[in-house]
Scaffold this motif. Structure first.
Motif, PDB file in Angstrom:
ATOM      1  N   ILE A   1     -41.930  61.915-130.330  1.00  0.00           N
ATOM      2  CA  ILE A   1     -41.677  60.991-131.432  1.00  0.00           C
ATOM      3  C   ILE A   1     -42.372  61.541-132.670  1.00  0.00           C
ATOM      4  N   THR A   2     -41.641  61.610-133.740  1.00  0.00           N
ATOM      5  CA  THR A   2     -42.239  62.050-134.993  1.00  0.00           C
ATOM      6  C   THR A   2     -42.016  60.965-136.041  1.00  0.00           C
TER       7      THR A   2
ATOM      8  N   CYS B   1     -35.359  61.235-127.332  1.00  0.00           N
ATOM      9  CA  CYS B   1     -34.586  60.739-126.187  1.00  0.00           C
ATOM     10  C   CYS B   1     -33.125  60.535-126.612  1.00  0.00           C
ATOM     11  N   PRO B   2     -32.209  60.414-125.647  1.00  0.00           N
ATOM     12  CA  PRO B   2     -30.784  60.253-125.997  1.00  0.00           C
ATOM     13  C   PRO B   2     -30.513  59.065-126.916  1.00  0.00           C
ATOM     14  N   ALA B   3     -31.163  57.943-126.663  1.00  0.00           N
ATOM     15  CA  ALA B   3     -30.948  56.762-127.509  1.00  0.00           C
ATOM     16  C   ALA B   3     -31.488  57.007-128.914  1.00  0.00           C
ATOM     17  N   GLY B   4     -32.647  57.663-128.984  1.00  0.00           N
ATOM     18  CA  GLY B   4     -33.253  57.915-130.282  1.00  0.00           C
ATOM     19  C   GLY B   4     -32.420  58.858-131.131  1.00  0.00           C
TER      20      GLY B   4
ATOM     21  N   GLN C   1     -38.887  53.584-126.608  1.00  0.00           N
ATOM     22  CA  GLN C   1     -40.175  54.258-126.810  1.00  0.00           C
ATOM     23  C   GLN C   1     -40.721  53.987-128.216  1.00  0.00           C
ATOM     24  N   VAL C   2     -39.851  54.106-129.195  1.00  0.00           N
ATOM     25  CA  VAL C   2     -40.266  53.856-130.577  1.00  0.00           C
ATOM     26  C   VAL C   2     -40.626  52.384-130.763  1.00  0.00           C
ATOM     27  N   ALA C   3     -39.806  51.507-130.206  1.00  0.00           N
ATOM     28  CA  ALA C   3     -40.071  50.077-130.338  1.00  0.00           C
ATOM     29  C   ALA C   3     -41.444  49.726-129.764  1.00  0.00           C
TER      30      ALA C   3
ATOM     31  N   LYS D   1     -47.068  54.028-122.519  1.00  0.00           N
ATOM     32  CA  LYS D   1     -46.288  55.236-122.229  1.00  0.00           C
ATOM     33  C   LYS D   1     -46.761  56.433-123.042  1.00  0.00           C
ATOM     34  N   LEU D   2     -47.751  56.217-123.850  1.00  0.00           N
ATOM     35  CA  LEU D   2     -48.214  57.291-124.724  1.00  0.00           C
ATOM     36  C   LEU D   2     -48.998  58.329-123.924  1.00  0.00           C
ATOM     37  N   ILE D   3     -48.671  59.586-124.161  1.00  0.00           N
ATOM     38  CA  ILE D   3     -49.394  60.682-123.524  1.00  0.00           C
ATOM     39  C   ILE D   3     -50.350  61.259-124.563  1.00  0.00           C
TER      40      ILE D   3
END
Ligand SMILES: [Zn+2]
Length: 77
Positions: free
Chosen positions: A16-17, A31-34, A43-45, A54-56
């Motif tokens: 994510i950027t 990701c495909p949705a993003g 993930q962004v939401a 979920k953050l690494i």
């Protein structure tokens, strides 16, 4: 530019950027949705509401993300 790695449903993490701030804030996920754009992927939401489950990696930039996102009409209309 802020970068985050998050765990997706598959094995590979998503990147994510985020760039800009306020009205110019933009955020993208690999990701495909993003990649389709439009609505935020899950993930962004999650990141935008401060959910780091979920953050690494370090969470040190979460405050900066929230600061930049606040004032964005796309997120808090
Ligand atoms: Zn995503």
């Amino acid at each position: 530019m802020l970068r985050f790695q998050v765990q997706g449903s598959g094995k590979a993490p998503h990147s994510i950027t985020a760039e800009g701030e306020g009205p110019d804030f933009r955020i993208f996920c690999s990701c495909p949705a993003g990649r389709k754009g439009g609505m935020f992927c899950k993930q962004v939401a999650a990141l935008l509401v401060g959910d780091v489950t979920k953050l690494i990696g370090p969470t040190g930039e979460m405050a900066e993300l929230a600061r930049r996102a606040s004032g964005s009409p796309r997120i808090y209309p």
